[in-house]
Design an enzyme around this catalytic site. Structure first.
Site, PDB file in Angstrom:
ATOM      1  N   ARG A  29      45.236  33.008  27.630  1.00 20.42           N
ATOM      2  CA  ARG A  29      45.828  32.428  28.916  1.00 20.42           C
ATOM      3  C   ARG A  29      44.793  32.266  30.418  1.00 20.42           C
ATOM      4  NH1 ARG A  29      46.427  33.748  34.254  1.00 20.42           N
ATOM      5  NH2 ARG A  29      46.312  35.869  33.790  1.00 20.42           N
ATOM      6  N   ASP A  30      44.498  33.336  30.762  1.00 22.13           N
ATOM      7  CA  ASP A  30      43.539  32.963  31.909  1.00 22.13           C
ATOM      8  C   ASP A  30      42.344  32.277  31.512  1.00 22.13           C
ATOM      9  OD1 ASP A  30      42.308  33.202  34.317  1.00 22.13           O
ATOM     10  OD2 ASP A  30      42.116  35.306  34.564  1.00 22.13           O
ATOM     11  N   HIS A 225      40.561  43.534  37.225  1.00 20.97           N
ATOM     12  CA  HIS A 225      40.409  42.252  36.744  1.00 20.97           C
ATOM     13  C   HIS A 225      39.302  41.427  37.433  1.00 20.97           C
ATOM     14  CE1 HIS A 225      42.356  38.536  35.132  1.00 20.97           C
ATOM     15  NE2 HIS A 225      41.440  37.989  35.762  1.00 20.97           N
ATOM     16  N   HIS A 227      35.923  39.098  38.077  1.00 15.45           N
ATOM     17  CA  HIS A 227      35.245  37.766  37.842  1.00 15.45           C
ATOM     18  C   HIS A 227      33.673  37.959  38.336  1.00 15.45           C
ATOM     19  CE1 HIS A 227      38.893  34.841  37.981  1.00 15.45           C
ATOM     20  NE2 HIS A 227      38.982  36.023  37.266  1.00 15.45           N
ATOM     21  N   CYS A 258      40.226  30.527  37.877  1.00 16.50           N
ATOM     22  CA  CYS A 258      41.573  30.420  38.471  1.00 16.50           C
ATOM     23  C   CYS A 258      41.672  28.824  38.916  1.00 16.50           C
ATOM     24  CB  CYS A 258      41.794  31.304  39.540  1.00 16.50           C
ATOM     25  SG  CYS A 258      43.266  30.893  40.461  1.00 16.50           S
ATOM     26  N   ASN A 267      35.841  34.605  34.445  1.00 15.21           N
ATOM     27  CA  ASN A 267      36.236  36.000  34.032  1.00 15.21           C
ATOM     28  C   ASN A 267      35.184  37.022  33.585  1.00 15.21           C
ATOM     29  OD1 ASN A 267      39.082  35.914  34.595  1.00 15.21           O
ATOM     30  ND2 ASN A 267      39.102  34.223  33.077  1.00 15.21           N
TER      31      ASN A 267
END
Ligand code: MG
Length: 318
Positions: A29-30, A225, A227, A258, A267
């Site tokens: 997804r991300d 989360h 990065h 993003c 990520n």
């Protein structure tokens, strides 16, 4: 690197770190929502299957955002149907991102049992990413979360821009805690604190997790989360471990960023995190070798090498 492709296990003397952590895989997804061209649905299907086969306990499969916002994931329903063919009932346990009631309805139709919503810790990003305001987002999410909970679904809440924001600079810790608490109070079981542009540093992580604890939100309600934009993701994860956080979001091969945050890249790679955890003697349940093979395979599909240092080291990619 050891000859086996695994690090030597040397627990950190004196540090009270968790015995095991859960890695929440966001690659499909991300990771893929940021690709310039849409990845074929069959490739996504295989990616999710391989991640599960490598032992990933939670794989966020896709997003039910409107296709005009994120065309890369416009095939969400088709993908979930294919995964249902492959996995049967278990496909319903794959978390999916849901932005609003309409997205939730789509997820409910497919029988999804875990959804995630995404909030913003800053006013500017709430405007750009949610078309809302810092205050307005709660009203926006409330009916989605309430309906999901009534239907027996688990709701995870992401919170973006928890450390820095490209328009507002450093984000005050009190503000992040206040927004995060309200998302949890809506009915989310876990809050994932996102360093969306990767500017956080370990002391900031310690302070933020500590501030949540003081506000009555224990570390086991939090996920982190990170990065790796500024190369801080693993250092930040270590600070999270020291603070008792046991859930970490990571993206296989380090895919993604993003789409609405210009400077957001990279990520934290699942392999890089798994390498560190293995070395620390912390259980994570992933088969690193299988994961590296999966990310190598995906890098070939995408036509460029993985940004993950561990994937590159173990596959000899340049
Ligand atoms: Mg991310």
């Amino acid at each position: 690197m050891s000859v086996s492709g695994l690090p030597a296990v040397v627990p950190a003397p004196g540090d009270q770190l968790p015995a095991r952590v859960r890695i929440y895989e966001v690659g499909p997804r991300d990771g893929l929502q940021n690709e310039q061209t849409a990845v074929p649905t069959e490739v996504k299907r295989e990616f999710v299957r391989r991640l599960l086969a490598a032992g990933a306990p939670m794989v966020e499969a896709t997003s039910f955002v409107h296709p005009s916002w994120v065309p890369q994931l416009a095939d969400a329903a088709e993908l979930m149907a294919l995964l249902g063919d492959d996995l049967g009932e278990a496909a319903r346990d794959l978390p999916v991102l849901v932005p609003n009631r309409r997205g939730l309805d789509r997820a409910l139709e497919l029988g999804c049992r875990h959804i995630a919503i995404f909030g913003s810790a800053t006013e500017t990003f709430a405007g750009k990413n949610l078309n809302s305001t810092l205050e307005g987002q709660f009203e926006m999410f409330a009916p989605t979360v309430a309906t999901a909970r009534q239907a027996g679904l688990d709701v995870r809440a992401y919170l973006s821009m928890c450390f820095g924001d490209p328009w507002e600079g450093r984000v005050p810790i009190d503000q992040v805690v206040a927004v995060g608490r309200r998302l949890l109070d809506l009915g989310a079981w876990q809050l994932s604190l996102g360093d969306t542009i990767g500017v956080g540093t370990p002391g900031h992580v310690t302070a933020l997790v500590g501030a949540f604890a003081e506000a009555g939100v224990p570390a086991d309600r939090l996920a982190l989360h990170f990065h790796d934009t500024y190369g801080q993701a693993l250092a930040n994860a270590y600070a999270g471990l020291q603070a008792g956080v046991t859930t970490y979001d990571a993206s296989a091969g380090g895919l993604g960023g993003c789409p609405y945050a210009k400077s957001a890249t990279g990520n934290l790679a699942t392999e890089d995190l798994a390498w560190m955890l293995t070395g620390l003697g912390i259980e994570h349940g992933l088969d690193l070798d299988a994961l590296v093979r999966t990310s190598g395979w995906m890098a070939e599909r995408l036509g460029r090498p993985s940004p993950s240092a561990v994937v590159r080291a173990l596959t000899g990619a340049r």
